[in-house]
Design a protein around this motif. Structure first.
Motif, PDB file in Angstrom:
ATOM      1  N   ARG A  60       1.134  21.315  26.177  1.00 35.42           N
ATOM      2  CA  ARG A  60       0.424  22.168  25.227  1.00 35.42           C
ATOM      3  C   ARG A  60      -0.913  21.517  24.895  1.00 35.42           C
ATOM      4  NH1 ARG A  60       3.908  25.812  22.829  1.00 35.42           N
ATOM      5  NH2 ARG A  60       1.945  26.853  22.299  1.00 35.42           N
ATOM      6  N   ILE A  61      -1.962  22.327  24.856  1.00 36.13           N
ATOM      7  CA  ILE A  61      -3.296  21.816  24.583  1.00 36.13           C
ATOM      8  C   ILE A  61      -3.896  22.576  23.413  1.00 36.13           C
ATOM      9  CG2 ILE A  61      -4.399  23.371  26.273  1.00 36.13           C
ATOM     10  CD1 ILE A  61      -6.337  20.964  26.870  1.00 36.13           C
ATOM     11  N   LEU A  62      -4.636  21.842  22.555  1.00 35.70           N
ATOM     12  CA  LEU A  62      -5.223  22.428  21.357  1.00 35.70           C
ATOM     13  C   LEU A  62      -6.557  21.759  21.083  1.00 35.70           C
ATOM     14  CD1 LEU A  62      -5.034  24.075  18.631  1.00 35.70           C
ATOM     15  CD2 LEU A  62      -3.969  22.012  17.677  1.00 35.70           C
ATOM     16  N   PHE A  63      -7.599  22.558  20.828  1.00 39.02           N
ATOM     17  CA  PHE A  63      -8.889  22.039  20.402  1.00 39.02           C
ATOM     18  C   PHE A  63      -9.262  22.672  19.070  1.00 39.02           C
ATOM     19  CE2 PHE A  63      -9.300  20.228  24.509  1.00 39.02           C
ATOM     20  CZ  PHE A  63     -10.295  19.265  24.426  1.00 39.02           C
ATOM     21  N   ARG A  64      -9.761  21.838  18.135  1.00 36.23           N
ATOM     22  CA  ARG A  64     -10.224  22.335  16.840  1.00 36.23           C
ATOM     23  C   ARG A  64     -11.713  22.642  16.862  1.00 36.23           C
ATOM     24  NH1 ARG A  64      -7.020  24.824  14.146  1.00 36.23           N
ATOM     25  NH2 ARG A  64      -8.606  24.742  12.524  1.00 36.23           N
ATOM     26  N   ASP A  65     -12.479  21.907  17.676  1.00 31.27           N
ATOM     27  CA  ASP A  65     -13.895  22.165  17.879  1.00 31.27           C
ATOM     28  C   ASP A  65     -14.235  21.704  19.287  1.00 31.27           C
ATOM     29  OD1 ASP A  65     -14.382  19.328  17.797  1.00 31.27           O
ATOM     30  OD2 ASP A  65     -14.448  19.446  15.609  1.00 31.27           O
ATOM     31  N   ALA A  66     -15.497  21.714  19.648  1.00 33.23           N
ATOM     32  CA  ALA A  66     -15.876  21.407  21.023  1.00 33.23           C
ATOM     33  C   ALA A  66     -15.627  19.962  21.406  1.00 33.23           C
ATOM     34  CB  ALA A  66     -17.351  21.757  21.234  1.00 33.23           C
ATOM     35  N   GLN A  67     -15.341  19.105  20.439  1.00 32.83           N
ATOM     36  CA  GLN A  67     -15.169  17.690  20.725  1.00 32.83           C
ATOM     37  C   GLN A  67     -13.725  17.209  20.562  1.00 32.83           C
ATOM     38  OE1 GLN A  67     -17.743  15.961  21.979  1.00 32.83           O
ATOM     39  NE2 GLN A  67     -18.906  17.877  21.834  1.00 32.83           N
ATOM     40  N   HIS A  68     -13.028  17.717  19.580  1.00 26.51           N
ATOM     41  CA  HIS A  68     -11.742  17.139  19.186  1.00 26.51           C
ATOM     42  C   HIS A  68     -10.575  18.005  19.660  1.00 26.51           C
ATOM     43  CE1 HIS A  68     -14.688  15.472  16.293  1.00 26.51           C
ATOM     44  NE2 HIS A  68     -13.960  14.368  16.414  1.00 26.51           N
ATOM     45  N   GLY A  69      -9.689  17.366  20.428  1.00 33.77           N
ATOM     46  CA  GLY A  69      -8.557  18.107  20.966  1.00 33.77           C
ATOM     47  C   GLY A  69      -7.306  17.262  21.078  1.00 33.77           C
ATOM     48  N   TRP A  70      -6.193  17.939  21.380  1.00 34.48           N
ATOM     49  CA  TRP A  70      -4.879  17.314  21.481  1.00 34.48           C
ATOM     50  C   TRP A  70      -4.154  17.836  22.722  1.00 34.48           C
ATOM     51  CZ3 TRP A  70      -3.426  14.278  17.148  1.00 34.48           C
ATOM     52  CH2 TRP A  70      -4.186  14.465  15.993  1.00 34.48           C
ATOM     53  N   ILE A  71      -3.304  17.006  23.281  1.00 31.90           N
ATOM     54  CA  ILE A  71      -2.351  17.428  24.310  1.00 31.90           C
ATOM     55  C   ILE A  71      -1.006  16.800  23.970  1.00 31.90           C
ATOM     56  CG2 ILE A  71      -1.678  17.352  26.734  1.00 31.90           C
ATOM     57  CD1 ILE A  71      -4.573  17.180  27.510  1.00 31.90           C
ATOM     58  N   THR A 114      -5.294  12.422  22.563  1.00 30.87           N
ATOM     59  CA  THR A 114      -6.371  12.971  21.735  1.00 30.87           C
ATOM     60  C   THR A 114      -7.707  12.651  22.392  1.00 30.87           C
ATOM     61  OG1 THR A 114      -6.699  10.979  20.382  1.00 30.87           O
ATOM     62  CG2 THR A 114      -5.017  12.550  19.663  1.00 30.87           C
ATOM     63  N   THR A 115      -8.668  13.535  22.128  1.00 27.68           N
ATOM     64  CA  THR A 115     -10.027  13.318  22.622  1.00 27.68           C
ATOM     65  C   THR A 115     -11.008  13.619  21.509  1.00 27.68           C
ATOM     66  OG1 THR A 115     -11.664  13.938  24.299  1.00 27.68           O
ATOM     67  CG2 THR A 115     -10.203  15.674  23.497  1.00 27.68           C
ATOM     68  N   SER A 116     -12.116  12.904  21.506  1.00 29.13           N
ATOM     69  CA  SER A 116     -13.195  13.166  20.540  1.00 29.13           C
ATOM     70  C   SER A 116     -14.512  13.437  21.252  1.00 29.13           C
ATOM     71  CB  SER A 116     -13.356  11.972  19.586  1.00 29.13           C
ATOM     72  OG  SER A 116     -13.621  10.789  20.309  1.00 29.13           O
ATOM     73  N   ASP A 117     -14.439  13.650  22.595  1.00 27.52           N
ATOM     74  CA  ASP A 117     -15.650  13.943  23.357  1.00 27.52           C
ATOM     75  C   ASP A 117     -15.446  15.131  24.295  1.00 27.52           C
ATOM     76  OD1 ASP A 117     -14.003  12.866  25.273  1.00 27.52           O
ATOM     77  OD2 ASP A 117     -15.195  11.055  25.591  1.00 27.52           O
ATOM     78  N   GLY A 118     -14.681  16.095  23.842  1.00 27.65           N
ATOM     79  CA  GLY A 118     -14.497  17.312  24.620  1.00 27.65           C
ATOM     80  C   GLY A 118     -13.624  17.167  25.837  1.00 27.65           C
ATOM     81  N   SER A 171       5.159  21.634  20.725  1.00 32.48           N
ATOM     82  CA  SER A 171       3.988  22.337  20.201  1.00 32.48           C
ATOM     83  C   SER A 171       3.267  21.458  19.194  1.00 32.48           C
ATOM     84  CB  SER A 171       4.414  23.659  19.534  1.00 32.48           C
ATOM     85  OG  SER A 171       3.304  24.380  19.045  1.00 32.48           O
ATOM     86  N   ILE A 172       1.974  21.701  19.039  1.00 26.87           N
ATOM     87  CA  ILE A 172       1.166  20.969  18.058  1.00 26.87           C
ATOM     88  C   ILE A 172       0.161  21.937  17.450  1.00 26.87           C
ATOM     89  CG2 ILE A 172      -0.539  20.201  19.763  1.00 26.87           C
ATOM     90  CD1 ILE A 172      -0.734  17.557  18.171  1.00 26.87           C
ATOM     91  N   ALA A 173      -0.135  21.751  16.179  1.00 28.16           N
ATOM     92  CA  ALA A 173      -1.158  22.530  15.490  1.00 28.16           C
ATOM     93  C   ALA A 173      -1.850  21.612  14.493  1.00 28.16           C
ATOM     94  CB  ALA A 173      -0.557  23.744  14.775  1.00 28.16           C
ATOM     95  N   SER A 174      -3.106  21.898  14.192  1.00 31.48           N
ATOM     96  CA  SER A 174      -3.848  21.014  13.283  1.00 31.48           C
ATOM     97  C   SER A 174      -4.756  21.825  12.379  1.00 31.48           C
ATOM     98  CB  SER A 174      -4.674  19.999  14.079  1.00 31.48           C
ATOM     99  OG  SER A 174      -5.698  20.635  14.809  1.00 31.48           O
ATOM    100  N   TRP A 175      -4.926  21.320  11.161  1.00 31.35           N
ATOM    101  CA  TRP A 175      -5.855  21.920  10.207  1.00 31.35           C
ATOM    102  C   TRP A 175      -7.279  21.443  10.468  1.00 31.35           C
ATOM    103  CZ3 TRP A 175      -1.031  20.056   9.076  1.00 31.35           C
ATOM    104  CH2 TRP A 175      -0.108  20.983   8.575  1.00 31.35           C
ATOM    105  N   ASP A 176      -7.407  20.195  10.900  1.00 35.85           N
ATOM    106  CA  ASP A 176      -8.682  19.619  11.315  1.00 35.85           C
ATOM    107  C   ASP A 176      -8.350  18.497  12.294  1.00 35.85           C
ATOM    108  OD1 ASP A 176      -8.089  17.200   9.786  1.00 35.85           O
ATOM    109  OD2 ASP A 176      -8.673  18.359   8.015  1.00 35.85           O
ATOM    110  N   PHE A 177      -9.355  17.768  12.753  1.00 31.48           N
ATOM    111  CA  PHE A 177      -9.071  16.782  13.795  1.00 31.48           C
ATOM    112  C   PHE A 177      -8.398  15.516  13.250  1.00 31.48           C
ATOM    113  CE2 PHE A 177     -13.490  16.080  12.484  1.00 31.48           C
ATOM    114  CZ  PHE A 177     -13.509  14.722  12.218  1.00 31.48           C
TER     115      PHE A 177
END
Length: 731
Positions: free
Chosen positions: A260-271, A282-286, A303-309
């Motif tokens: 499962r993959i999730l991005f909150r903005d163009a830089q910060h994401g999760w797998i 986690t990534t902080s550079d897209g 599954s994962i969900a986030s309110w912010d990074f």
């Protein structure tokens, strides 16, 4: 009176308040659920929802720290869910069998009320996505191996229209960014993984990315340009132009499977991934670089969900829930559980008093464990047995008098509620299958073709042996004089044909009358609601027999389902509880004429149920799972004690805390007070006070600076009153 055994528990508090809770099913261990959690969705400020594979929906309003079960009109197995804001959400799913329909439920007030939407989706639903309160889509399949379809709504799910039949593809996930643009991932049926794109709201689809891989498992788009997709071989693909071109991003560890993959903005994401080492990335550079964090559990993360990074919640198999407040560097489990995997059964004498038993390995040997509750399961205390007998069942005569049956005929007995257990050896060496006690003195047990009777509480037993070769499987009292034993008997030795056998005594076990039920196979359980009304279950034939005349005649009763009845208990002549096919719980309130299928709480095997009365039932499953039905009542206080339960309170602030919290409590009278802090395993962490305190308000401090982050319990005891406050230490 017989009660099959339940499950062993360590110190635990049910997350209920007040003197009584609604009469329904609630989880006891783990909390909030022991099922696999398939999906989590977040919205607003610290609001989150989860759905497990039994279709139970739960809500958190504190960032995933605590969860409350929400009432739904129908539970949807293997469901998915989505929320567009803190009020509007949908849960969708269905059964992958021909003729079964997809089901969608909807809330417009954050889950306080759910309604079922019947907008014409007659297919199995695999995924759901909404971009606002009106526009939504589902991926559906007409049957288990049928074509995939995209079905949409423009009025919040009131009506649904089939937009496209996507032949030749298997679709697993989709993501829309507005009412017209969306992407779906999966595979070509015959060969490779693919990403599909639509610009007309799902009416037509074109291939954007084809990969020589098994499938694409998930995707996430922030807007019409920026998106990511994960493949089953462990690659991550990224686009910045709406899918016209894709570049691969190679994580530092193989994620595999349907990650499962999730991005909150163009830089910060999760797998997150449910395969291999269950990595969290986690990534902080897209996605150009990924940081690998070890999963907090060996169970699958689904599954994962986030309110912010910074703040996220991850859910997975066996009911695991974790939250992080530091981008994933540290995770705190907010589901709580006990190591009960070896527990086999338990005894409840009434709605308040129970004992849960089983074995826990010390690395070399299995050690018998038993825990006792005197307040309906809100709190549990460990009791020492002193020996290892591989306990397997038990029964009780009252709240003080209990017998536990181990292998090789070992029986443990207490007449003081478990404060002390004495070994009874009169049946030692026997392979006792089941036993039952009518009162503190009179009991019966079965082994092979023998029935044993005691009139001195189990100190000595007399044996009655059948003249026919066979085997008894169960025994039960109808009243003080009438005892029934059931099993099977060999009627044709040449062809090994067995018939059901019923043996009855009307004089407390001195004499017996045996009947062979031709045409019926092995009989496995017998139960009586009163001296006249009783039931017998047949194993292989899946039939249910009933008597209303004290066993003079037995007639075939409607089976509550087409499956094997694994367990049955008549708490009186009208209320009957049963487990069928090791999964379903059914209940009758009219003596077995009609049956109600209870809500599915556990999507895996049940071991047994314990029903001390019609309104209090305990269910025991595999993997240490326990849930219960009925209201939780406060114990009746002892009038000789100065503290009255209804005016006895405890709280903690701040909570969550780091590293100190203040525990405040009120005493209505002078008396001895014990305040103890336990960890999740039931181990005493710290005894804060043990002494006499005056009536009034008090505050004490618990310092967690030397303890690990996690959930703790502060138990306040005064007289016969007890209160427990959950504490959350977050460092």
């Amino acid at each position: 009176m017989k009660t099959f055994l339940a499950y062993s528990l360590v110190v635990i508090l049910l997350n209920l308040t007040g003197t009584a809770a609604a009469e329904n099913w609630r989880w006891v261990n783990p909390i909030p659920t022991g099922n696999n959690i398939n999906e989590v969705s977040v919205a607003g400020i610290q609001c989150a929802w989860i759905v497990d594979d039994a279709g139970i929906v739960m809500h958190s309003s504190d960032g995933g720290l605590s969860w409350t079960q929400q009432d739904v009109p129908v539970q949807i197995g293997w469901a998915t869910l989505t929320f567009v804001d803190s009020l509007y959400g949908w849960v969708a799913g269905g059964i992958a069998n021909p003729g079964e329909n997809g089901i969608i439920i909807h809330t417009s007030n954050g889950g306080r009320d759910w309604i079922q939407q019947t907008g014409g989706i007659n297919h199995f639903i695999r995924d759901v996505d909404f971009v606002d309160r009106n526009h939504g889509w589902v991926i559906a399949q007409s049957r288990f191996d049928g074509p995939y379809m995209i079905i949409s709504t423009i009025n919040g799910g009131i009506l649904w229209d089939t937009l496209a039949v996507v032949s030749g593809y298997a679709l697993y996930a989709m993501d829309f960014v507005n009412a017209t643009k969306g992407w779906a991932v999966g595979k070509r049926v015959q060969d490779s993984a693919c990403v599909l794109y639509t610009a007309d709201g799902g009416g037509s689809w074109t291939e954007q990315l084809i990969l020589n891989d098994t499938y694409f498992g998930d995707l996430c788009f922030l807007d019409s340009l920026n998106g990511w997709a994960t493949s089953s071989c462990g690659l991550v693909f990224h686009t910045t132009n709406g899918g016209l071109t894709w570049s691969d991003q190679l994580p530092p560890i193989t994620i595999g499977g349907r990650s499962r993959i999730l991005f909150r903005d163009a830089q910060h994401g999760w797998i997150v991934s449910g395969t291999g080492t269950r990595p969290i990335l986690t990534t902080s550079d897209g996605g150009q670089s990924w940081i690998h964090f070890q999963s907090p559990t060996s169970a699958s993360i689904n599954s994962i969900a986030s309110w912010d990074f910074h703040h996220a919640v991850a859910v997975g198999a066996h009911g695991y829930i974790f939250v992080t407040n530091d981008e994933g560097a540290n995770w705190t489990e907010t589901s709580y559980r006990r190591d009960w995997a070896g527990v086999c059964s338990g005894v409840f004498s009434d709605s308040m008093h129970g004992w849960l038993i089983g074995g826990i390995s010390d690395g070399n040997n299995a050690i018998d464990k038993i825990w006792c509750t005197t307040d309906g399961g809100q709190f549990w205390m460990e009791q020492s047995l002193g020996i290892n007998t591989s306990l397997k069942s038990g029964c009780s005569a009252d709240a003080n008098t209990v017998w536990l049956l181990g292998h090789n005929g070992i029986v443990l007995h207490t007449d003081n509620g478990g404060a002390f257990w004495q070994q009874q050896t009169a049946l030692s060496g026997r392979n006792i299958l089941n036993f039952d006690f009518h009162d503190t003195f009179n009991g019966a047990a079965v082994e092979g073709n023998s029935i044993f009777i005691t009139s001195d509480g189990g100190e000595s037993w007399s044996e009655y042996s059948s003249t026919y070769w066979g085997s008894y499987s169960d025994v039960a009292y109808a009243d003080a004089l009438n005892i029934w034993a059931v099993g099977s008997i060999l009627v044709n030795a040449d062809s090994f044909v067995y018939a059901g056998v019923v043996n009855h005594s009307g004089d407390a076990g001195f004499t017996w009358t045996q009947d062979t039920l031709e045409g019926f196979g092995e009989l496995i359980h017998v139960t009586f609601g009163n001296p006249s009304v009783g039931f017998i279950t047949e194993h292989y034939g899946r039939r249910l027999l009933k008597t209303v005349d004290g066993g003079t005649t037995w007639i075939e009763n409607p089976n509550p389902c087409r499956n094997v009845i694994d367990w049955i208990n008549a708490t009186n002549a009208s209320d009957i509880w049963a487990v069928t096919d090791l999964v379903e719980i059914v209940h009758s309130t009219d003596g077995g004429s009609t049956w109600t299928l209870e809500p599915l709480m556990y999507a895996h095997w049940l071991r047994t149920l314990v029903a001390p009365d019609p309104r209090h039932v305990w269910a025991i499953g595999t993997d240490g799972c326990v849930f219960r039905y009925g209201e939780i009542l406060s114990p009746v206080p002892d009038n000789d004690k100065p503290v009255v339960a209804t005016t006895f309170s405890v709280s903690a602030y701040p909570n969550p805390f780091n590293p100190q919290t203040t525990i405040a409590f009120d005493l209505p009278a002078d008396g001895r007070v014990i305040l103890t802090v336990y960890d999740l395993t039931g181990r005493i962490v710290e005894k804060i006070v043990d002494g006499v305190l005056p009536r009034g308000s008090h505050t004490l401090t618990f310092d967690g600076s030397k303890y690990a982050s996690g959930i703790y319990f502060a138990q306040l005891q005064a007289g016969h009153s007890s209160r427990v406050q959950k504490l959350m230490l977050l460092k």
